[in-house]
Design a protein around this motif. Structure first.
Motif, short mmCIF file in Angstrom:
data_model
loop_
_atom_site.label_atom_id
_atom_site.label_comp_id
_atom_site.label_asym_id
_atom_site.label_seq_id
_atom_site.Cartn_x
_atom_site.Cartn_y
_atom_site.Cartn_z
N TYR A 90 0.83 -1.20 0.00
CA TYR A 90 0.00 0.00 0.00
C TYR A 90 0.87 1.26 0.00
O TYR A 90 0.54 2.25 -0.65
N VAL A 91 1.97 1.20 0.74
CA VAL A 91 2.90 2.34 0.75
C VAL A 91 3.44 2.58 -0.66
O VAL A 91 3.54 3.73 -1.10
N GLY A 92 3.74 1.51 -1.39
CA GLY A 92 4.20 1.65 -2.77
C GLY A 92 3.16 2.31 -3.66
O GLY A 92 3.48 3.21 -4.44
N VAL A 93 1.91 1.86 -3.56
CA VAL A 93 0.83 2.44 -4.36
C VAL A 93 0.68 3.93 -4.04
O VAL A 93 0.56 4.77 -4.95
N LEU A 94 0.69 4.27 -2.76
CA LEU A 94 0.55 5.67 -2.36
C LEU A 94 1.74 6.51 -2.84
O LEU A 94 1.57 7.67 -3.21
N SER A 95 2.92 5.92 -2.86
CA SER A 95 4.10 6.63 -3.35
C SER A 95 3.98 6.94 -4.84
O SER A 95 4.38 8.02 -5.29
N GLY A 99 3.88 10.55 -6.46
CA GLY A 99 4.78 10.91 -7.55
C GLY A 99 4.05 11.66 -8.67
O GLY A 99 4.55 12.66 -9.19
N TRP A 100 2.86 11.18 -9.03
CA TRP A 100 2.06 11.88 -10.05
C TRP A 100 1.65 13.27 -9.55
O TRP A 100 1.67 14.23 -10.32
N ALA A 101 1.29 13.35 -8.27
CA ALA A 101 0.88 14.64 -7.70
C ALA A 101 2.03 15.65 -7.80
O ALA A 101 1.81 16.81 -8.16
N VAL A 102 3.24 15.21 -7.48
CA VAL A 102 4.40 16.10 -7.57
C VAL A 102 4.71 16.42 -9.03
O VAL A 102 4.96 17.58 -9.38
N LEU A 103 4.67 15.40 -9.90
CA LEU A 103 5.00 15.61 -11.30
C LEU A 103 4.11 16.65 -11.96
O LEU A 103 4.58 17.47 -12.75
N PHE A 104 2.84 16.63 -11.60
CA PHE A 104 1.90 17.55 -12.23
C PHE A 104 1.48 18.71 -11.32
O PHE A 104 0.63 19.52 -11.70
N GLY A 105 2.08 18.79 -10.13
CA GLY A 105 1.73 19.87 -9.21
C GLY A 105 0.23 19.89 -8.95
O GLY A 105 -0.37 20.96 -8.88
N ALA A 106 -0.34 18.71 -8.77
CA ALA A 106 -1.79 18.57 -8.70
C ALA A 106 -2.26 18.28 -7.28
O ALA A 106 -2.16 17.15 -6.79
N GLY A 107 -2.79 19.31 -6.64
CA GLY A 107 -3.34 19.14 -5.29
C GLY A 107 -4.47 18.12 -5.27
O GLY A 107 -4.65 17.41 -4.28
N ILE A 108 -5.20 18.02 -6.36
CA ILE A 108 -6.30 17.05 -6.43
C ILE A 108 -5.76 15.62 -6.29
O ILE A 108 -6.41 14.76 -5.71
N LEU A 109 -4.56 15.38 -6.81
CA LEU A 109 -3.96 14.05 -6.66
C LEU A 109 -3.45 13.82 -5.24
O LEU A 109 -3.45 12.69 -4.76
N ALA A 110 -3.04 14.87 -4.56
CA ALA A 110 -2.66 14.73 -3.15
C ALA A 110 -3.90 14.35 -2.34
O ALA A 110 -3.83 13.47 -1.47
N TYR A 112 -6.51 12.81 -3.58
CA TYR A 112 -6.81 11.45 -4.04
C TYR A 112 -5.95 10.44 -3.25
O TYR A 112 -6.46 9.41 -2.80
N ALA A 113 -4.67 10.74 -3.09
CA ALA A 113 -3.78 9.86 -2.31
C ALA A 113 -4.24 9.78 -0.86
O ALA A 113 -4.26 8.70 -0.26
N ALA A 114 -4.64 10.90 -0.29
CA ALA A 114 -5.12 10.92 1.09
C ALA A 114 -6.39 10.08 1.23
O ALA A 114 -6.54 9.33 2.20
N ALA A 115 -7.27 10.17 0.24
CA ALA A 115 -8.49 9.36 0.27
C ALA A 115 -8.15 7.87 0.22
O ALA A 115 -8.73 7.07 0.96
N TRP A 116 -7.20 7.51 -0.63
CA TRP A 116 -6.79 6.09 -0.69
C TRP A 116 -6.10 5.66 0.60
O TRP A 116 -6.25 4.51 1.02
N PHE A 117 -5.37 6.55 1.24
CA PHE A 117 -4.77 6.18 2.52
C PHE A 117 -5.86 5.85 3.54
O PHE A 117 -5.75 4.87 4.28
#
Length: 160
Positions: A90-95, A99-110, A112-117
């Motif tokens: 799960y840590v790998g999936v969240l990482s 990575g996509w959130a950082v690559l695209f500077g997308a708060g929505i993906l952050a 999304y990651a928090a929701a999956w956590f």
């Protein structure tokens, strides 16, 4: 060989969809970062993918099963990254999502990651841990005492 194929299929369908397909659909058309941010994003993506792949390998080889809930490992996996975290997959999936959130500077993906956590945390706490306790008994209970749910436990002894 069969377990490896089933693991590959599950990995593409479930974690692949959650950590690659959906994030890329969310940010489609957005420009990626460059410079140091690009490097950080690629590091997170590679690290997350490597973590997931190593854990999937350990499920097949040591556990004699797959990451799919319908074909779980027959033996408790205690090697590899599972020596440090009870849930490194799960840590790998969240990482990867991070990575996509950082690559695209997308708060929505952050978000999304928090929701999956939260989803992973609830699933682990209310399904996986009770199930593994029933299935592996004392072996799993002892493992839970030694190894942190997400991150390694700190050394608790006295240092001289």
């Amino acid at each position: 060989m069969r377990l490896g194929l089933k693991t590959a299929l599950f990995s593409v369908l479930a974690p692949g969809t959650v950590s690659v397909v959906v994030p890329l659909l969310i940010v489609r058309g957005s420009p990626p970062a460059d410079g140091v941010t690009l490097g950080a994003a690629l590091l997170l993506l590679a690290l997350g993918a490597a973590i997931f792949l190593r854990c999937a390998w350990d499920f097949v080889v040591a556990g004699r099963g797959t990451p799919a809930p319908i074909d779980q490992p027959k033996r408790l996996v205690l090697r590899g990254l599972y020596r440090y975290s009870r849930n490194p997959m799960y840590v790998g999936v969240l990482s990867v999502i991070a990575g996509w959130a950082v690559l695209f500077g997308a708060g929505i993906l952050a978000a999304y990651a928090a929701a999956w956590f939260v989803i992973f945390s609830l699933f682990v706490r209310f399904y996986e841990e009770p199930h593994l306790t029933r299935k592996f008994g004392h072996e799993y209970t002892a493992y839970r005492e030694r190894v942190g749910r997400w991150l390694p436990k700190r050394f608790r002894g006295n240092v001289s």
